[in-house]
Enzyme design. Structure first.
Site, PDB file in Angstrom:
ATOM      1  N   GLY A   1      21.704 -31.321 -28.038  1.00 35.57           N
ATOM      2  CA  GLY A   1      23.048 -30.779 -27.906  1.00 35.57           C
ATOM      3  C   GLY A   1      23.108 -29.638 -26.923  1.00 35.57           C
ATOM      4  O   GLY A   1      24.176 -29.226 -26.501  1.00 35.57           O
TER       5      GLY A   1
ATOM      6  N   SER B   1      21.428 -29.692 -23.899  1.00 36.31           N
ATOM      7  CA  SER B   1      21.106 -30.172 -22.549  1.00 36.31           C
ATOM      8  C   SER B   1      22.161 -29.786 -21.531  1.00 36.31           C
ATOM      9  O   SER B   1      23.362 -29.870 -21.795  1.00 36.31           O
ATOM     10  CB  SER B   1      20.993 -31.695 -22.549  1.00 36.31           C
ATOM     11  OG  SER B   1      19.660 -32.093 -22.548  1.00 36.31           O
TER      12      SER B   1
ATOM     13  N   SER C   1      16.840 -28.775 -19.589  1.00 34.80           N
ATOM     14  CA  SER C   1      16.384 -30.152 -19.393  1.00 34.80           C
ATOM     15  C   SER C   1      15.872 -30.752 -20.695  1.00 34.80           C
ATOM     16  O   SER C   1      16.408 -31.734 -21.194  1.00 34.80           O
ATOM     17  CB  SER C   1      15.280 -30.201 -18.329  1.00 34.80           C
ATOM     18  OG  SER C   1      14.752 -31.511 -18.201  1.00 34.80           O
TER      19      SER C   1
ATOM     20  N   HIS D   1      20.005 -36.170 -16.743  1.00 34.70           N
ATOM     21  CA  HIS D   1      19.798 -37.191 -17.770  1.00 34.70           C
ATOM     22  C   HIS D   1      21.014 -37.369 -18.666  1.00 34.70           C
ATOM     23  O   HIS D   1      21.041 -38.256 -19.514  1.00 34.70           O
ATOM     24  CB  HIS D   1      18.562 -36.858 -18.623  1.00 34.70           C
ATOM     25  CG  HIS D   1      18.722 -35.640 -19.480  1.00 34.70           C
ATOM     26  ND1 HIS D   1      18.228 -34.404 -19.127  1.00 34.70           N
ATOM     27  CD2 HIS D   1      19.321 -35.452 -20.692  1.00 34.70           C
ATOM     28  CE1 HIS D   1      18.504 -33.526 -20.072  1.00 34.70           C
ATOM     29  NE2 HIS D   1      19.171 -34.129 -21.035  1.00 34.70           N
TER      30      HIS D   1
ATOM     31  N   ASP E   1      16.288 -33.198 -12.475  1.00 36.94           N
ATOM     32  CA  ASP E   1      17.182 -33.346 -13.621  1.00 36.94           C
ATOM     33  C   ASP E   1      18.466 -32.555 -13.405  1.00 36.94           C
ATOM     34  O   ASP E   1      18.687 -31.509 -14.003  1.00 36.94           O
ATOM     35  CB  ASP E   1      16.476 -32.886 -14.901  1.00 36.94           C
ATOM     36  CG  ASP E   1      17.198 -33.359 -16.161  1.00 36.94           C
ATOM     37  OD1 ASP E   1      18.223 -34.042 -16.030  1.00 36.94           O
ATOM     38  OD2 ASP E   1      16.722 -33.037 -17.267  1.00 36.94           O
TER      39      ASP E   1
END
Length: 480
Positions: A308, A310, A325, A197, A227
Site C-alpha cells: 500500500g 508503493s 519500490s 510496477h 521502477d
C-alpha cells in the site's frame, strides 16, 4: 567650546567613514554570496570520491557524529580527504573491486528473493536472501560469492522481498491500488511520478474506487530494470498546490528541489497504509531480484514500509529523494525498504518537479501529497520526533498519507486545498514567481544584506555632507 565642537566634528567624520566601510562590506558580501542556480551543492564525500577515483576510494557516508567519512585505499588518498575536512578510513577493497563483485553477481543465474548492495562501512557487497530462497539456490549463490572473494558477505533475512503495490494518498486502478509520489511537469503538461510496477502504460487511475472521472493515465514507465512511471493528469483534475508532501495530521512538508541521498542520511517516507516513518540510508546502487524481475540502482534504507506504500515519496530537508519500490518486513518488526532514486527517474523521463522551481506548467493537477485544506506546511523536514504519522485510513482519508491529496479529509474530489501553485515557502529554488526585476535581483544578490548595507551607506554619506556643511558654515563665520 571650540575644542569640543572640533572633537564632535572629528567623531562625526570617523563614524561616517566607518559606516561607509561597513555598508560596503554588507553589499559586497551579498553579491559574493550568489545562490547556486543548479540545486543543492554536491556533498563533500561524493566530490572527493569523484576526484580521487574508483581505484583509490570505496564510497562515502555520514558518521554517527554527522561528519563525512570517505573510504580510501592508500595513505595519499587519506591525506587528501583529511585536508578537505572529512574523515578518512583506509579499507582493503576499492570501489572498482566492489563494482566488479556486483557485476559478477548480476551475471549469475537470477534467484528471486535475493538482493545485494554495497555496504561502504564494512567495505563489502552484502547479499541477502529472503525466506523464499531454497537451500539449493542459497548454496549456488554462496558458491558464486566464494569465487569473488572476501568483498562479498552472505546473509539470510526475514520475510520476503516484494513490491509494495496496494498506497501515499492512494490511487486506484481496476486491478489494484498504488501510491502517488511527486508532481512533475515537462513545462507543458502536469504529471504524477510513481512506481513503475504499479501499472503498465495505458493504466487508468482514479482518486477513489468507482469514480466516474479518471485522475490520469500512465503514459510512460519502466519495470523491471528501473521502477518508475509517469501518469498524465486528466483535463478535469483541479489545479492545486503541487509542491507539498503530506505527513499526516493535516501537516505537510514543502518540497523545494531534488537530490541523491547519502549513506547514513536520515530520511522520511510516508504512505497511506503506514503513515510517516523515518530511518537511515544504508546503501546505494542496490539490486533486488523481485519475483516479477530484477531492479538495479536502488537506494537501500532502514525505513519500514508495507503493501500500500508503493510509489510514495522519500524525502529529507525539503528535497525529493526517491519513490517507494519494495522490501521486506513491516512497520511493527522493522525491515528493509528500497527506493527508486527520483533524480534518475526525472532525467530519464525528461521532467522536473512541479512547484518547486516555480513552474508548474499549464494545467497543473492535484499536488502530490499536498496538505489538507487549512493544514500546516513545514518548510523542510518533519519534526525530529516525528517517527510515525497517522495512517491514510485504508485509502479513504487520502489527505492524511503522502502522495497526491486526492480525497481530502471530507472525501471530495481530487485535492481542493488552498494555496497558489507556485508556492512561496522557503527553499533554494522556490521563489515567489521567478520573473520580473525583483526576482532577477534576488537570484544574484542576498537582498537581506543589500538593504541594510545601502541604508548604512546612505546614512554615512548624509553625515559626511552634514559635517562638511557645518565646517563651511563655521569658516564663513570665523568660528572654526
Amino acid at each position: 567650546m571650540r575644542h569640543a565642537r572640533r572633537t564632535a566634528r572629528r567623531i562625526t567624520r570617523l563614524a561616517a567613514v566607518g559606516g561607509l566601510l561597513c555598508g560596503s562590506l554588507l553589499v559586497t558580501r551579498a553579491i559574493a554570496n550568489e545562490p547556486g542556480a543548479s540545486g543543492p551543492p554536491v556533498p563533500v564525500g561524493e566530490r572527493l570520491v569523484a576526484q580521487l577515483g574508483a581505484a583509490r576510494t570505496a564510497g562515502s557516508w555520514l558518521g554517527a557524529d554527522g561528519r563525512t567519512v570517505v573510504a580510501v585505499t592508500d595513505a595519499g588518498a587519506a591525506a587528501d580527504v583529511r585536508r578537505a575536512g572529512a574523515r578518512a578510513e583506509v579499507v582493503r577493497h576499492s570501489m572498482r573491486d566492489l563494482r566488479s563483485a556486483a557485476e559478477t553477481l548480476r551475471a549469475a543465474p537470477r534467484v528471486p528473493g535475493t538482493a545485494w548492495s554495497m555496504d561502504y562501512g564494512s567495505n563489502e557487497v552484502v547479499v541477502r536472501a529472503d525466506s523464499t530462497v531454497s537451500a539449493n539456490d542459497w548454496s549456488r549463490l554462496a558458491g558464486v560469492a566464494r569465487t569473488i572473494g572476501t568483498s562479498v558477505r552472505m546473509e539470510r533475512t526475514r520475510g520476503t522481498f516484494t513490491t509494495r503495490v496496494d498506497g501515499a494518498s492512494p490511487i486506484f486502478a481496476s486491478d489494484g491500488r498504488c501510491s502517488a509520489g511527486f508532481d512533475v511537469t515537462d513545462g507543458r503538461d502536469a504529471f504524477l511520478l510513481t512506481a513503475g510496477h504499479c501499472g503498465p502504460v495505458g493504466t487508468t487511475w482514479f482518486a477513489r474506487p468507482g469514480d466516474a472521472t479518471a485522475l490520469g493515465t500512465t503514459v510512460r514507465g519502466t519495470f523491471p530494470g528501473n521502477d518508475f512511471s509517469l501518469v498524465r493528469y486528466g483535463d478535469g483534475v483541479p489545479r492545486s498546490r503541487s509542491d507539498v508532501v503530506a505527513i499526516g495530521g493535516g501537516r505537510g512538508v514543502r518540497i523545494t528541489g531534488a537530490a541523491d541521498p547519502v549513506v547514513g542520511q536520515r530520511v522520511f517516507r510516508s504512505g497511506s497504509t503506514t503513515g510517516l516513518h523515518s530511518g537511515r540510508v544504508t546503501g546505494l546502487n542496490a539490486t533486488v531480484n523481485y519475483p516479477e524481475g530484477t531492479v538495479t540502482g536502488l537506494v537501500q534504507t532502514t525505513v519500514c514500509a508495507e503493501p500500500g506504500d508503493s510509489g510514495g515519496p522519500l524525502f529529507a530537508d525539503g528535497l525529493a529523494l526517491g519513490l517507494t519500490s519494495g522490501g521486506n518486513g513491516n512497520c511493527d518488526a522493522g525491515g528493509t525498504t528500497f527506493f527508486q532514486p527520483v533524480e534518475a527517474a526525472m532525467t530519464a523521463l525528461g521532467v522536473h518537479l512541479a512547484g518547486a522551481s516555480g513552474d508548474d506548467g499549464p494545467g497543473t493537477g492535484a499536488g502530490s501529497g499536498q496538505a489538507r485544506p487549512g493544514g500546516d506546511v513545514a518548510p523542510s523536514a518533519p519534526p525530529a520526533d516525528s517517527e510515525a504519522g497517522a495512517p491514510g485510513g485504508g485509502g479513504t482519508d487520502a489527505g492524511v498519507g503522502t502522495g497526491t491529496n486526492m480525497g481530502g479529509a471530507t472525501g471530495t474530489a481530487s485535492g481542493t486545498g488552498t494555496g497558489t501553485a507556485s508556492g512561496t515557502g522557503t527553499g533554494t529554488s522556490n521563489t515567489a514567481s521567478g520573473t520580473g526585476p525583483v526576482a532577477a535581483i534576488s537570484r544574484v544578490v542576498d537582498t537581506r544584506s543589500v538593504g541594510p548595507g545601502l541604508l548604512v551607506i546612505g546614512g554615512s554619506l548624509i553625515a559626511l555632507v552634514a559635517a562638511r556643511s557645518m565646517r563651511s558654515s563655521r569658516r564663513r563665520r570665523g568660528a572654526w
